[in-house]
Design a protein around this motif. Structure first.
Motif, short mmCIF file in Angstrom:
data_model
loop_
_atom_site.label_atom_id
_atom_site.label_comp_id
_atom_site.label_asym_id
_atom_site.label_seq_id
_atom_site.Cartn_x
_atom_site.Cartn_y
_atom_site.Cartn_z
N PHE A 1 -13.74 16.46 0.31
CA PHE A 1 -12.92 17.96 1.13
C PHE A 1 -13.19 18.21 2.29
N GLY A 2 -14.35 18.15 3.05
CA GLY A 2 -15.17 19.23 4.52
C GLY A 2 -15.36 17.61 5.27
N TRP A 3 -14.88 17.02 5.10
CA TRP A 3 -15.40 15.26 5.94
C TRP A 3 -14.03 15.40 6.36
N LEU A 4 -13.14 15.31 5.66
CA LEU A 4 -11.52 14.50 5.25
C LEU A 4 -10.70 16.11 6.86
N ASN A 5 -10.93 16.97 6.40
CA ASN A 5 -10.14 18.01 6.33
C ASN A 5 -10.72 19.20 7.86
N ASN A 6 -12.32 19.13 7.40
CA ASN A 6 -13.27 19.92 8.69
C ASN A 6 -13.43 19.32 9.55
N THR A 7 -13.80 17.92 10.26
CA THR A 7 -15.33 16.93 9.54
C THR A 7 -15.78 17.50 11.47
N ILE A 8 -15.25 18.31 12.42
CA ILE A 8 -16.00 19.13 13.61
C ILE A 8 -17.12 19.66 13.26
N HIS A 9 -16.19 20.82 12.12
CA HIS A 9 -17.22 21.93 11.33
C HIS A 9 -17.82 21.83 10.62
N MET A 10 -18.01 20.59 10.27
CA MET A 10 -19.65 19.97 9.39
C MET A 10 -20.22 19.51 10.00
N PHE A 11 -20.25 18.45 11.59
CA PHE A 11 -21.10 17.97 12.36
C PHE A 11 -21.33 18.90 13.01
N ALA A 12 -20.95 20.60 13.43
CA ALA A 12 -21.20 21.92 13.72
C ALA A 12 -22.58 22.06 12.70
N HIS A 13 -22.02 22.31 11.62
CA HIS A 13 -23.67 22.44 10.70
C HIS A 13 -24.47 21.64 10.61
N LEU A 14 -24.12 20.80 10.86
CA LEU A 14 -25.91 19.95 11.22
C LEU A 14 -27.02 20.43 12.56
N VAL A 15 -26.01 20.77 13.23
CA VAL A 15 -26.85 21.44 14.61
C VAL A 15 -26.62 23.16 14.66
N PRO A 16 -27.50 24.06 14.32
CA PRO A 16 -27.60 24.91 13.70
C PRO A 16 -27.43 25.83 15.55
N GLN A 17 -27.31 26.97 15.38
CA GLN A 17 -26.18 27.86 17.21
C GLN A 17 -28.17 28.23 17.68
N GLY A 18 -28.28 27.57 19.10
CA GLY A 18 -29.45 27.57 19.84
C GLY A 18 -30.75 26.90 19.76
N THR A 19 -30.00 25.94 18.76
CA THR A 19 -30.93 24.52 19.23
C THR A 19 -31.39 24.21 20.30
N PRO A 20 -32.72 23.77 20.61
CA PRO A 20 -32.85 22.93 22.19
C PRO A 20 -32.41 21.91 22.11
N PRO A 21 -31.70 21.27 23.18
CA PRO A 21 -31.01 19.85 23.31
C PRO A 21 -32.19 19.01 22.74
#
Length: 222
Positions: free
Chosen positions: A114-134
């Motif tokens: 459900f997540g990867w089909l309907n909220n793909t961008i949101h699922m990709f964003a979850h893989l990198v926590p906010q504030g992570t250095p490049p």
């Protein structure tokens, strides 16, 4: 006769292989008079369901109406099986990975699809926590992916391990009873009663933990 400590968890100990039927014994413990005719048991169970509904609704929001029903049902079936396993000669199905994985794996797979089909961008964003250095982003993606993949396994193992641990402790203490004198036997019985109360609490807590973690995982894909 019990040949080893783990024989009580063996599904094939019954010659008719009916041990797994105990999974559905909870239905027999709810006579029609309790859910057709209002009673104290009925009001108590409705109160528990409403508390759970409010807990899950906070996590899930109001995006899908009735979405808390599946998690309340999940809690109910696990708590029934955990409690039935505390009775003598009743097979504890919730102590087997076959049972716990069959609950956690389909849920996790459906959330991922459900997540990867309907909220793909949101699922990709979850893989990198906010504030992570490049520089650390590739490592964080790998770590988050692994932690996501092992979620159904951790859910299943947590429930099964907690059910096995308490039962084994009760069995170990119970096996020492015949070799004890009267004073120690009284202490043993008192200890067994305390452990039984503890196991009853664990049965409820583990059911709640399983349901609440499943709710948290589902809320992440929306």
């Amino acid at each position: 006769m019990m040949t080893n400590l783990f024989s009580s968890f063996d599904p094939s100990t019954n010659m008719f292989s009916l041990n797994w039927v105990s999974t559905f014994l909870g239905l027999l413990f709810i006579p029609s008079m309790y859910w057709l005719i209002p009673s104290r048991f009925n009001f108590m169970w409705i109160k528990i369901i409403m508390i759970l509904h409010n807990e899950f609704k906070v996590l899930l929001g109001n995006k899908i109406k009735g979405s808390t029903l599946i998690f309340i049902s999940l809690f109910s079936i696990i708590v029934f099986n955990n409690f039935l396993g505390l009775f003598p000669y009743i097979f504890t199905s919730s102590s087997h990975l076959v049972m716990t994985l069959s609950l956690s794996l389909p849920l996790w797979i459906s959330f991922m699809i459900f997540g990867w089909l309907n909220n793909t961008i949101h699922m990709f964003a979850h893989l990198v926590p906010q504030g992570t250095p490049p520089v650390l982003m590739p490592f964080m993606v790998l770590i988050e992916s692994i932690s996501n993949i092992i979620r159904p396994g951790t859910l299943a193992v947590r429930l099964a391990a907690n059910m096995i641990a308490g039962h084994l402790l009760l069995t170990l203490l119970g096996n020492t009873g015949p070799s004890m004198n009267l004073v120690l036997l009284n202490i043993l019985i008192f200890t067994q009663l305390l452990l039984l109360i503890l196991e009853s609490a664990v049965a409820i807590i583990q059911s709640y933990v399983f349901a609440i973690l499943s709710t948290l995982y589902s809320s992440e894909v929306n």
